[in-house]
Design a protein around this motif. Structure first.
Motif, mmCIF file in Angstrom:
data_model
loop_
_atom_site.group_PDB
_atom_site.id
_atom_site.type_symbol
_atom_site.label_atom_id
_atom_site.label_comp_id
_atom_site.label_asym_id
_atom_site.label_seq_id
_atom_site.Cartn_x
_atom_site.Cartn_y
_atom_site.Cartn_z
ATOM 1 N N LYS A 1 31.246 9.526 60.303
ATOM 2 C CA LYS A 1 31.942 10.129 59.163
ATOM 3 C C LYS A 1 32.438 9.055 58.204
ATOM 4 C CE LYS A 1 34.649 13.660 59.733
ATOM 5 N NZ LYS A 1 35.684 14.608 60.115
ATOM 6 N N GLY A 2 32.027 7.801 58.456
ATOM 7 C CA GLY A 2 32.454 6.695 57.612
ATOM 8 C C GLY A 2 33.900 6.301 57.857
ATOM 9 N N MET A 3 34.432 6.605 59.036
ATOM 10 C CA MET A 3 35.838 6.333 59.342
ATOM 11 C C MET A 3 35.961 5.265 60.423
ATOM 12 S SD MET A 3 37.241 10.260 59.330
ATOM 13 C CE MET A 3 38.921 9.808 59.695
ATOM 14 N N LYS A 4 36.988 4.424 60.276
ATOM 15 C CA LYS A 4 37.294 3.400 61.274
ATOM 16 C C LYS A 4 38.630 3.657 61.951
ATOM 17 C CE LYS A 4 34.767 -0.206 58.879
ATOM 18 N NZ LYS A 4 34.826 -1.510 58.226
ATOM 19 N N HIS A 5 39.455 4.513 61.321
ATOM 20 C CA HIS A 5 40.787 4.819 61.839
ATOM 21 C C HIS A 5 41.010 6.326 61.743
ATOM 22 C CE1 HIS A 5 41.991 0.619 61.946
ATOM 23 N NE2 HIS A 5 41.331 0.492 60.809
ATOM 24 N N ALA A 6 41.809 6.839 62.666
ATOM 25 C CA ALA A 6 42.148 8.258 62.652
ATOM 26 C C ALA A 6 43.441 8.455 63.428
ATOM 27 C CB ALA A 6 41.023 9.084 63.271
ATOM 28 N N CYS A 7 43.895 9.673 63.449
ATOM 29 C CA CYS A 7 45.066 10.056 64.234
ATOM 30 C C CYS A 7 44.715 11.397 64.873
ATOM 31 C CB CYS A 7 46.282 10.161 63.323
ATOM 32 S SG CYS A 7 47.806 10.416 64.235
ATOM 33 N N ALA A 8 43.919 11.325 65.927
ATOM 34 C CA ALA A 8 43.393 12.536 66.556
ATOM 35 C C ALA A 8 44.448 13.198 67.433
ATOM 36 C CB ALA A 8 42.159 12.194 67.390
ATOM 37 N N LEU A 9 44.598 14.500 67.261
ATOM 38 C CA LEU A 9 45.533 15.266 68.069
ATOM 39 C C LEU A 9 45.210 15.128 69.556
ATOM 40 C CD1 LEU A 9 47.842 17.278 68.375
ATOM 41 C CD2 LEU A 9 46.204 19.112 67.932
#
Length: 167
Positions: free
Chosen positions: A79-87
């Motif tokens: 998704k072109g993401m390197k960082h997230a805050c997954a529930l």
């Protein structure tokens, strides 16, 4: 290992870990919880992988009690993401499960119960083995300041009052 998603989309990386499993001779059990296409389950047969389908929260809690590590997204880069805050990370930690993922979260580097690494099975298994003797309540307590929404909102409120609403 426990890998939970309501539906396994490409960025969850189920195919990544299953590919790793097919190339491994290690002894482990990977529990997969959530909707996985029937055809995908039938094409992947390995006694080390258990497809549970959808489970309610009490069933997930029971299953998590037998696991050493929770797996979060392994292909967020799709998704072109390197960082997230997954529930899911907060939920794992609240259950006392350390987490392995391939992306960055908002934890400090010294927080050992979140391990960011390449989506390769061997490091996941090494991490799981290193975490297996850690008490669940210790993990959950250590994570509280990072995942408890009441604490996070109280900190945000203090910060806003200090920097934006101060006279």
């Amino acid at each position: 290992l426990l890998f939970v998603a309501s539906t396994f989309t490409p960025w969850q990386g189920l195919d990544v870990i299953l590919n790793q499993v097919s190339q491994s001779n290690d002894s482990f059990v990977l529990h997969i919880v959530g909707h996985v296409e029937q055809a995908h389950q039938l094409e992947f047969v390995d006694s080390r992988v258990m497809f549970h389908g959808s489970l309610d929260s009490s069933e997930i809690r029971e299953l998590a009690a037998r696991c050493w590590v929770g797996i979060s997204c392994l292909a967020l880069d799709r998704k072109g993401m390197k960082h997230a805050c997954a529930l899911k990370v907060s939920e794992y930690l609240d259950l006392g499960l350390p987490v392995f993922a391939s992306y960055g979260e908002s934890f400090p580097l010294e927080f050992v119960y979140y391990k960011q690494g390449a989506p390769i099975l061997k490091p996941m298994l090494d991490y799981a083995i290193s975490m297996r003797s850690i008490q669940r309540d210790h993990v959950a307590r250590a994570a509280q300041s990072y995942i408890d929404k009441k604490l996070l909102l109280a900190n945000l409120n203090r910060w806003l009052n200090q920097y934006y609403y101060a006279d």
